[in-house]
Scaffold this motif. Structure first.
Motif, mmCIF file in Angstrom:
data_model
loop_
_atom_site.group_PDB
_atom_site.id
_atom_site.type_symbol
_atom_site.label_atom_id
_atom_site.label_comp_id
_atom_site.label_asym_id
_atom_site.label_seq_id
_atom_site.Cartn_x
_atom_site.Cartn_y
_atom_site.Cartn_z
ATOM 1 N N PHE A 18 49.179 40.567 34.183
ATOM 2 C CA PHE A 18 48.098 40.172 35.098
ATOM 3 C C PHE A 18 47.942 38.757 35.048
ATOM 4 O O PHE A 18 47.972 37.910 34.277
ATOM 5 N N HIS A 57 38.602 39.250 30.964
ATOM 6 C CA HIS A 57 39.756 40.199 31.300
ATOM 7 C C HIS A 57 40.444 40.780 30.026
ATOM 8 O O HIS A 57 40.993 41.969 30.000
ATOM 9 N N ARG A 60 38.333 44.018 29.346
ATOM 10 C CA ARG A 60 38.742 44.971 30.343
ATOM 11 C C ARG A 60 39.872 45.470 30.168
ATOM 12 O O ARG A 60 40.346 46.698 30.282
ATOM 13 N N ILE A 61 41.097 44.614 29.862
ATOM 14 C CA ILE A 61 42.303 45.133 30.025
ATOM 15 C C ILE A 61 42.945 45.273 28.747
ATOM 16 O O ILE A 61 43.467 46.365 28.373
ATOM 17 N N GLN A 212 42.067 44.333 42.500
ATOM 18 C CA GLN A 212 41.065 44.809 41.477
ATOM 19 C C GLN A 212 41.416 44.265 40.150
ATOM 20 O O GLN A 212 40.487 43.412 39.632
ATOM 21 N N CYS A 213 42.483 44.585 39.469
ATOM 22 C CA CYS A 213 42.789 44.287 38.152
ATOM 23 C C CYS A 213 43.772 43.122 38.035
ATOM 24 O O CYS A 213 44.043 42.557 37.070
ATOM 25 N N CYS A 215 46.861 43.313 38.201
ATOM 26 C CA CYS A 215 48.299 43.564 37.788
ATOM 27 C C CYS A 215 49.375 43.280 38.607
ATOM 28 O O CYS A 215 49.179 43.366 39.789
#
Length: 222
Positions: A18, A57, A60-61, A212-213, A215
Motif C-alpha cells: 500500500f 492507515h 484501517r489496513i 480508495q485504499c 493498494c
C-alpha cells in the motif's frame, strides 16, 4: 533463487503493498554516503501529519496486527510510538539505549500480543526474526536498495495463520526501488547505464493503485 520464487514456493509470505500519497517534503535534503543526510531526514519526517497518516492507515489496513515501523531517528521513533498509543494502540520503541533484557522484552511483547507496534531506527533493520510480525510501516526514505529490501524482509517470514505480509509505504521507497519480488539482475560488474531513473524526490511507482485504499497491483491487461 529469486524472492518471487521463494514466495511462490511458500518460503516467504506473499506481500501486499500500500502506498498512500506522500506528505513528506524531501526537497533540499542532502545526500551523505549514498543515502539521505540523517539529521535533515529526521527533521523532515518527524511531523505529526505524517505519523497521523501512518496511524490511520495502519488501523484501517493492518487492524492491530503486529507490525514494525522504520523511522529516521530515535526521537522520531519515540514520537511515532507516542502517536500510536494516543490513538489507542499499544506501541513501544526499541533502540540502542535499552539493555539486552529490555530489548528482549519489547520484542517478546510484540510477539505475544502485548504490543501492536514496535518502532525503531536502525536496530531492527537486519537480523530481526519474529515471523508473526505482519506489517512493515515505512517512515524512513532511503536511496539504498539493500536497506529497502531488508526492511520489507522483516515481515516476509511465514507463520501459521499469516496469509500476507503488509507493507505500508509512506515515503516513496517503492517508487525508488520497486517490490521485494521485482526481478533484479545482480552483478559484480558495477552499475550498468540504462534507463533514466526518477528523481529521488519524485518517485514513480510503475504500478496501478486502488484510488480508495492505495493498494498497489499490476496494471490490468489491455
Amino acid at each position: 533463487p529469486e524472492v518471487a520464487d521463494l514466495i511462490r514456493d511458500g518460503y516467504l509470505a506473499k506481500p501486499l503493498y500500500f502506498a498512500p500519497p506522500q506528505v513528506a517534503n524531501m526537497a533540499g535534503i542532502h545526500k551523505v554516503g549514498g543515502d539521505y543526510n540523517r539529521g535533515e531526514l529526521a527533521a523532515a519526517m518527524d511531523k505529526a501529519t505524517i505519523t497521523g497518516d501512518a496511524v490511520e492507515h495502519y488501523g484501517r489496513i493492518c487492524k492491530g496486527a503486529p507490525s514494525v515501523a522504520f523511522c529516521a531517528s530515535i526521537a522520531h521513533a519515540q514520537h511515532v510510538a507516542e502517536q500510536f498509543n494516543a490513538a489507542g494502540f499499544r506501541a513501544a520503541t526499541i533502540d540502542g539505549t535499552l539493555d539486552r533484557d529490555a530489548r528482549r522484552d519489547v520484542v517478546k511483547a510484540l510477539g505475544d500480543g502485548r504490543l501492536n507496534v514496535l518502532t525503531s531506527c536502525e536496530i531492527i533493520n537486519e537480523g530481526f526474526d519474529l515471523p508473526i510480525v505482519t506489517g512493515a510501516i515505512l517512515l524512513r526514505p532511503t536511496l539504498s536498495l539493500g536497506l529497502h529490501l531488508q526492511q520489507i524482509g522483516r515481515v516476509l517470514r511465514p507463520a501459521h495463520g499469516k496469509e500476507h505480509a503488509i507493507i505500508l509505504d509512506h515515503v516513496g521507497n517503492l517508487g525508488r526501488h520497486q517490490y521485494a519480488e521485482t526481478y533484479r539482475e545482480w552483478t559484480l560488474d558495477g552499475r550498468k547505464k540504462g534507463k533514466r531513473k526518477a528523481k529521488d524526490d519524485e518517485p514513480a511507482l510503475d504500478v496501478s493503485q486502488c484510488p480508495q485504499c492505495y493498494c498497489c497491483h499490476e496494471p490490468a491487461p489491455v
